[in-house]
Scaffold this active site. Structure first.
Site, PDB file in Angstrom:
ATOM      1  N   PRO A   2       0.922  -0.950  -0.066  1.00  0.00           N
ATOM      2  CG  PRO A   2      -0.404  -1.193   2.094  1.00  0.00           C
ATOM      3  CD  PRO A   2       0.841  -2.035   1.098  1.00  0.00           C
ATOM      4  CD  GLU A   3       4.059   3.065  -3.900  1.00  0.00           C
ATOM      5  OE1 GLU A   3       3.881   4.227  -4.265  1.00  0.00           O
ATOM      6  OE2 GLU A   3       4.434   2.298  -4.478  1.00  0.00           O
TER       7      GLU A   3
END
Ligand SMILES: [Zn+2]
Length: 277
Positions: A2-3
């Site tokens: 996840p960014e």
């Protein structure tokens, strides 16, 4: 992994569902995910407290609790946060479960178990080095052409590596750096201090565009990211270079190349993103 856009998507979803809820129990099924304080103290200090607000800083989620405590969660590679209502039963894969006195819960799961959870006083957040050392985020006023120009002038490293430095820009990760460089037409190995003003302006606009668009699409699902309700993001359908090795560049049709830059898999179009001068 996840960014920032994915963490923002999770943040917005959870804000709707957990703010105002009071914690009835914390079930810690994998104690080593709790980095501070001890798992026993983590549990006893949280029970009875209310989630007052939720914010995101780069890839960290900060749940502000009553009594000036903060639950800090960093999802790292495979951490996920789900909300379940009181009609659903607990997921067997959940590692930490925050049960509310309304019968619903927020569940943390993590297949590679690299995520980190902390409970700290508001005044102690500086204990988390990665949180206090963050540079300005894309889309913020501080993320200005002037800031980038001054920062790039001091950095001789490859632009890709410089953009990934969280102390320089908070929250920018591998997928979005590749996409931003593609949109700006810059080779990932260009030395940061060789960028001219027009390129810096273009790059800043590209980063902001890519991040904003991705947030609108609820993030990118590449492998296993899901939002707080278990849905996939939509930005993977918009990617121009990332994960598209050998496929045609959407602009010119040249095959996308994958190489390693600073130890990270890097995708680019050899025609639109010319070799460093
Ligand atoms: Zn191209």
């Amino acid at each position: 992994m996840p960014e920032m856009p994915e963490v923002e998507t999770i943040c917005r979803f959870l804000r709707e569902h957990v703010v105002g809820k009071t914690i009835a129990e914390v079930d810690i099924r994998l104690p080593r995910l709790v980095k501070w304080p001890s798992p026993g103290d983590f549990r006893s200090l949280m029970v009875g407290r209310t989630f007052e607000s939720l914010e995101r800083r780069a890839k960290y989620l900060l749940f502000h609790l009553s009594g000036e405590w903060v639950l800090v969660i960093h999802l790292r590679m495979t951490g996920r946060l789900f909300y379940r209502d009181n009609s659903q039963s607990s997921n067997g894969c959940a590692r930490v479960v925050f049960e509310f006195n309304t019968g619903d819960a927020m569940e943390y799961s993590d297949t590679r178990t690299l995520g980190t959870l902390y409970l700290l006083k508001e005044t102690e957040l500086n204990r988390i080095y990665g949180l206090t050392s963050l540079g300005p985020e894309p889309l913020s006023a501080e993320f200005s052409t002037e800031y980038l120009t001054a920062g790039f002038a001091k950095r001789k490293g490859k632009i890709k590596t410089v953009l990934l430095d969280q102390a320089f820009i908070g929250g920018l990760g591998n997928i979005y750096v590749d996409e931003s460089l593609s949109r700006a037409g810059l080779h990932p190995e260009r030395r940061a201090n060789t960028l001219v003003e027009a390129e810096i302006v273009r790059l800043r606009e590209a980063v902001n565009f890519v991040i904003e668009k991705s947030i609108c699409e609820n993030g990118t699902t590449f492998r296993d990211y899901r939002d707080g309700a278990g849905n996939k993001g939509g930005f993977q359908n918009e990617l121009c270079v990332y994960g598209r090795k050998g496929m045609p560049c959407p602009v010119c049709g040249t095959a996308i190349v994958k190489m390693e830059v600073g130890g990270r898999g890097t995708h680019f179009c050899p025609h639109c993103q010319q070799e460093p001068r």
